[in-house]
Every structure is written in C-alpha cells, then in structure tokens.
Motif scaffolding. Structure first.
Motif, PDB file in Angstrom:
ATOM      1  N   SER A  64     -29.098 -18.537 -15.441  1.00  0.00           N
ATOM      2  CA  SER A  64     -30.478 -17.715 -15.784  1.00  0.00           C
ATOM      3  C   SER A  64     -31.553 -17.429 -14.559  1.00  0.00           C
ATOM      4  O   SER A  64     -31.939 -18.832 -14.196  1.00  0.00           O
ATOM      5  N   TYR A  82     -25.468 -11.533 -27.349  1.00  0.00           N
ATOM      6  CA  TYR A  82     -25.936 -13.385 -27.207  1.00  0.00           C
ATOM      7  C   TYR A  82     -27.287 -13.419 -28.046  1.00  0.00           C
ATOM      8  O   TYR A  82     -28.200 -12.987 -28.480  1.00  0.00           O
ATOM      9  N   TYR A 121     -26.406 -21.715 -26.039  1.00  0.00           N
ATOM     10  CA  TYR A 121     -25.827 -21.409 -25.057  1.00  0.00           C
ATOM     11  C   TYR A 121     -24.847 -21.494 -23.742  1.00  0.00           C
ATOM     12  O   TYR A 121     -24.106 -20.670 -23.887  1.00  0.00           O
ATOM     13  N   ARG A 122     -24.722 -22.682 -23.344  1.00  0.00           N
ATOM     14  CA  ARG A 122     -23.714 -23.012 -22.292  1.00  0.00           C
ATOM     15  C   ARG A 122     -22.024 -23.332 -22.650  1.00  0.00           C
ATOM     16  O   ARG A 122     -21.535 -22.373 -22.258  1.00  0.00           O
ATOM     17  N   PHE A 157     -29.066 -12.738 -15.273  1.00  0.00           N
ATOM     18  CA  PHE A 157     -27.656 -13.720 -15.601  1.00  0.00           C
ATOM     19  C   PHE A 157     -26.860 -13.043 -14.691  1.00  0.00           C
ATOM     20  O   PHE A 157     -26.925 -11.805 -13.845  1.00  0.00           O
ATOM     21  N   HIS A 174     -33.419 -23.159 -12.210  1.00  0.00           N
ATOM     22  CA  HIS A 174     -33.475 -21.442 -11.928  1.00  0.00           C
ATOM     23  C   HIS A 174     -34.746 -20.884 -12.013  1.00  0.00           C
ATOM     24  O   HIS A 174     -35.333 -19.795 -12.171  1.00  0.00           O
ATOM     25  N   ASN A 183     -33.950 -19.612 -24.329  1.00  0.00           N
ATOM     26  CA  ASN A 183     -33.075 -19.793 -25.184  1.00  0.00           C
ATOM     27  C   ASN A 183     -31.465 -19.979 -24.147  1.00  0.00           C
ATOM     28  O   ASN A 183     -30.263 -20.501 -24.839  1.00  0.00           O
ATOM     29  N   THR A 184     -31.636 -19.398 -22.947  1.00  0.00           N
ATOM     30  CA  THR A 184     -30.371 -19.279 -21.725  1.00  0.00           C
ATOM     31  C   THR A 184     -30.549 -21.159 -21.039  1.00  0.00           C
ATOM     32  O   THR A 184     -30.113 -20.892 -20.069  1.00  0.00           O
ATOM     33  N   GLY A 219     -23.364 -16.990 -16.687  1.00  0.00           N
ATOM     34  CA  GLY A 219     -24.692 -17.306 -16.793  1.00  0.00           C
ATOM     35  C   GLY A 219     -25.452 -18.434 -16.709  1.00  0.00           C
ATOM     36  O   GLY A 219     -26.320 -18.068 -17.135  1.00  0.00           O
ATOM     37  N   VAL A 258     -21.737 -19.599 -23.110  1.00  0.00           N
ATOM     38  CA  VAL A 258     -20.832 -18.785 -21.596  1.00  0.00           C
ATOM     39  C   VAL A 258     -19.757 -19.441 -21.516  1.00  0.00           C
ATOM     40  O   VAL A 258     -18.742 -18.516 -21.452  1.00  0.00           O
ATOM     41  N   LEU A 279     -29.433 -10.309 -27.774  1.00  0.00           N
ATOM     42  CA  LEU A 279     -30.572 -10.089 -26.735  1.00  0.00           C
ATOM     43  C   LEU A 279     -30.942  -8.391 -26.830  1.00  0.00           C
ATOM     44  O   LEU A 279     -31.453  -8.728 -26.087  1.00  0.00           O
ATOM     45  N   TYR A 292     -23.465  -9.976 -22.869  1.00  0.00           N
ATOM     46  CA  TYR A 292     -24.720 -10.571 -22.707  1.00  0.00           C
ATOM     47  C   TYR A 292     -25.063  -9.578 -24.190  1.00  0.00           C
ATOM     48  O   TYR A 292     -26.750 -10.104 -24.882  1.00  0.00           O
TER      49      TYR A 292
END
Length: 384
Positions: free
Chosen positions: A274, A337, A313-314, A264, A237, A307-308, A272, A317, A202, A334
């Motif tokens: 976003s 990532y 990603y989950r 974030f 989100h 991508n989040t 996590g 996190v 990132l 972060y």
C-alpha cells in the motif's frame, strides 16, 4: 600479487562434518544460508564442498547490483563453514587480516578482475575468472603492519558505528509496529470501547476502488510522475523518486492521485502493498496494476493506511491472494477488508503518533545511509 600474501584453500569437507553452516557471500559477509534464505539451498551431500575455517576468505564470482565483479568476504562468525566449489577460497600468509578485509570491501581490486575476466563470458550468473589468473592479480598495499593496523582499527570503529545505527533503526521499527498494533487492537488498546469503536469494511470508509491507467512508462517530462508497484518502497511504503518516469501518451486527469488517496498493489509478488499519497510527491498518476481508493473526509486517511501495515492485514492478504491461481486481490476483495474504527479524535491521535514515529525512523535511516556513504568514500580513498 595475491599469491604473495595468500594461498589457495582446497580442503574438502568430510562426511562426518554435517553440522557445518553452509555459507554464502552477501554484502554483510559470509553468512549461514538458512539465516539468509530461511531454507537449505545446497546439495544434501556436502562432502565435496570446501571446508573454510574462521578468518579465511572466499571469492564469490556471482555479479549483482553494486557488485559487478563479485565479492570477497571473510568467514567471521563461525569456526568453520562449508562452501560450494564455485567459490575461490584462500587464507592469508601475511598482512593484517582486518586490513585485508577492509581492502576487499573497497572494491579497488575490481580493476584486476576486469583485466582477467573474459568480456561477456558469463555462465549462469558467474563471471569467467580463471583461478590461476585470480591469484596472479596485483594489489598495492602498505607493507608497514602498524599502518595496516591503524587503517583496520579506523574501519572497525566505523563498522561498529554503522552496526549501532542499524540496531537503532531496527529497534525503532519494531517499537513502532508494536505500539501501533496494540493501539489498533480491541484486546490491547486501553482506550477501546465497544460502544464507540465499530468494525467496518474498507468500502464503508472509502470510495473509488478504481484501476489505474494501462500506459507504458517513458522518460520523465518534468511534470507528470507515473507511480507503479515497483515505485513504492517495500519497507517505508513511500513513493521512490530516485528515477521518476512519466506515463506514455495522453495523460487523463481521472488517474491523478490526490490527498486522502491510498493505492494498493493488486497482483504479483507485491500484492497487498500500500501507499498513501503525500502532497510532496507531486503530480502522480497511477498505473494499471494498482487500485486507488479515496478515504471519506470524515475518516482519518492516515489511520486507515496504518491498518494496511499490520500483521492482521498481512495475514488477510495471504489468505485472499491464495484464492486464485496467481497472487492477486481485486477491487471487490479489497472492499471487504475489515478493521476497527475508533472515534475520529482517537483516529487523529493514532495517525499523528504513527507519522511522528515514521519521521523519526526516516531521519535515523537517512543518518545510517550517510554513515555508510562515508565509509564507501573513505574505502575508495584509503587504497591506491
């Protein structure tokens, strides 16, 4: 009175009926608690629980948002179920059951519960509603069974329309997750090329990684909006603007959220989570429990944001937040990532596809909300 058309159910579960679904009352009715909580929360010995049969009703005296005086639901999806003795259970002696179910969904009966529940007398989240007084409550219902049937059929038709819309929204969300996840993976994306795609962190595509302002929220001043973790919708989100607030005190422009910014959540149960800034959200200033990154101009911000929202990603996190005693991911974490970055042209196409699908989902969710509001309004007008 309620006792004129119903009778209390007090039959107890027997020890050899251990396979009964242990039910709870939710906004969708009486449901299996394992499906609702993903675990068993009742006592191992359920022999003293009430045994409820299909078509019978239960009054949950627990109050919650939108259900200030609890809820009355019918057991619909199981032949039998076991309920805690904290519930008041009853069966109908007369009247159309589908009509009575619609009546209790209307919340018109709340005025009677208000009259018998002791003001301020709440114990462990339960209203103080005496059982005998509950069955003495007065309800105004049409006596013509044909009229009851017409009303019930109309509500059933409306419920089916709502179910169909809910299925459509659920299907679109599943489709979007599958399509975008496939396009972001080297194994399933037909356009993947090891020569043009690269794995990046990132911090390779963004700068900043800054913490927000430590200010309390105050009444919205009409200009400066304050975004906190709780202001980011868990599902979409998006920034929730239902009740905007402003940061207290002097507002520093360095905390203003701008285009190509992603926020974030860095701590708590929502770590996590976003949010990608949209110009339509107005002048936003972000709070201290959020971290702001600014995506480089030569990278598509929407692609980075997508991508989040992935399963990969989950999992990241969950792993990163477990490294400390309390759930939390700091700026340095972060930065590390990692995800795949295709050429800019493909980033733009994937981002546009995701945006179009999000817009479609939002449109169908708004329609679902409108239909649900129509049902609520009709229920309030169908009964005296």
């Amino acid at each position: 009175m309620l006792s004129d058309f119903s009778e209390r159910v007090t039959r107890k579960n027997t020890k050899n009926e251990t396979n009964l679904p242990l039910t709870i009352s939710s906004k969708d009715g009486l449901v299996d608690q394992i499906s609702y909580f993903n675990k068993m929360v009742a006592s191992k010995d359920i022999s003293s629980y009430y045994l409820l049969k299909e078509g019978e009703y239960a009054y949950n005296k627990s109050y919650s948002v939108g259900y200030d005086f609890g809820s009355i639901k019918r057991l619909d999806h199981y032949p039998m179920g076991a309920l805690s003795t904290l519930y008041i259970c009853f069966a109908l002696k007369r009247h159309n059951s589908d009509f009575i179910r619609a009546y209790f969904d209307s919340l018109k009966w709340y005025r009677e519960i208000y009259m018998i529940s002791a003001e301020g007398a709440r114990n462990h989240g339960l209203l103080n509603v005496p059982t005998e007084d509950f069955f003495q409550t007065i309800h105004y219902l049409p006596q013509d069974t044909r009229e009851q049937r017409k009303i019930a059929n109309f509500i059933i038709t409306l419920d089916r329309r709502i179910d169909a819309q809910q299925s459509l929204v659920k299907g679109l969300k599943k489709y979007k997750r599958g399509v975008i996840s496939a396009l972001l993976s080297s194994k399933t994306n037909p356009y993947y090329s090891s020569e043009t795609w690269k794995e990046v962190a990132l911090c390779d595509v963004a700068s900043g990684f800054e913490y927000g302002m430590n200010a309390a929220a105050t009444v919205y001043d009409g200009s400066h909006k304050y975004i906190r973790i709780t202001d980011i919708d868990d599902n979409s989100h998006l920034y929730s603007q239902d009740v905007p607030v402003s940061p207290e005190g002097q507002v520093d422009e360095k905390y203003r959220v701008r285009e190509n910014d992603i926020l974030f959540a860095r701590t708590g149960a929502s770590v996590g989570k976003s949010y990608r800034y949209q110009r339509s959200d107005g002048d936003l200033y972000y709070a201290g429990f959020l971290i702001r990154i600014h995506v480089n101009s030569d990278v598509n911000c929407g692609y980075v944001f997508q991508n989040t929202l992935t399963e990969a990603y989950r999992r990241w996190v969950l792993l990163e937040s477990a490294r400390s005693g309390q759930p939390g991911i700091n700026a340095e974490q972060y930065k590390q990532y990692r995800f795949l970055l295709p050429p800019l042209e493909l980033q733009n196409k994937i981002s546009t596809l995701a945006t179009n699908l999000d817009n479609l989902i939002c449109k169908e969710e708004n329609l679902l909300s409108q239909i649900e509001q129509v049902k609520i309004a009709l229920l309030q007008r169908l009964f005296i």
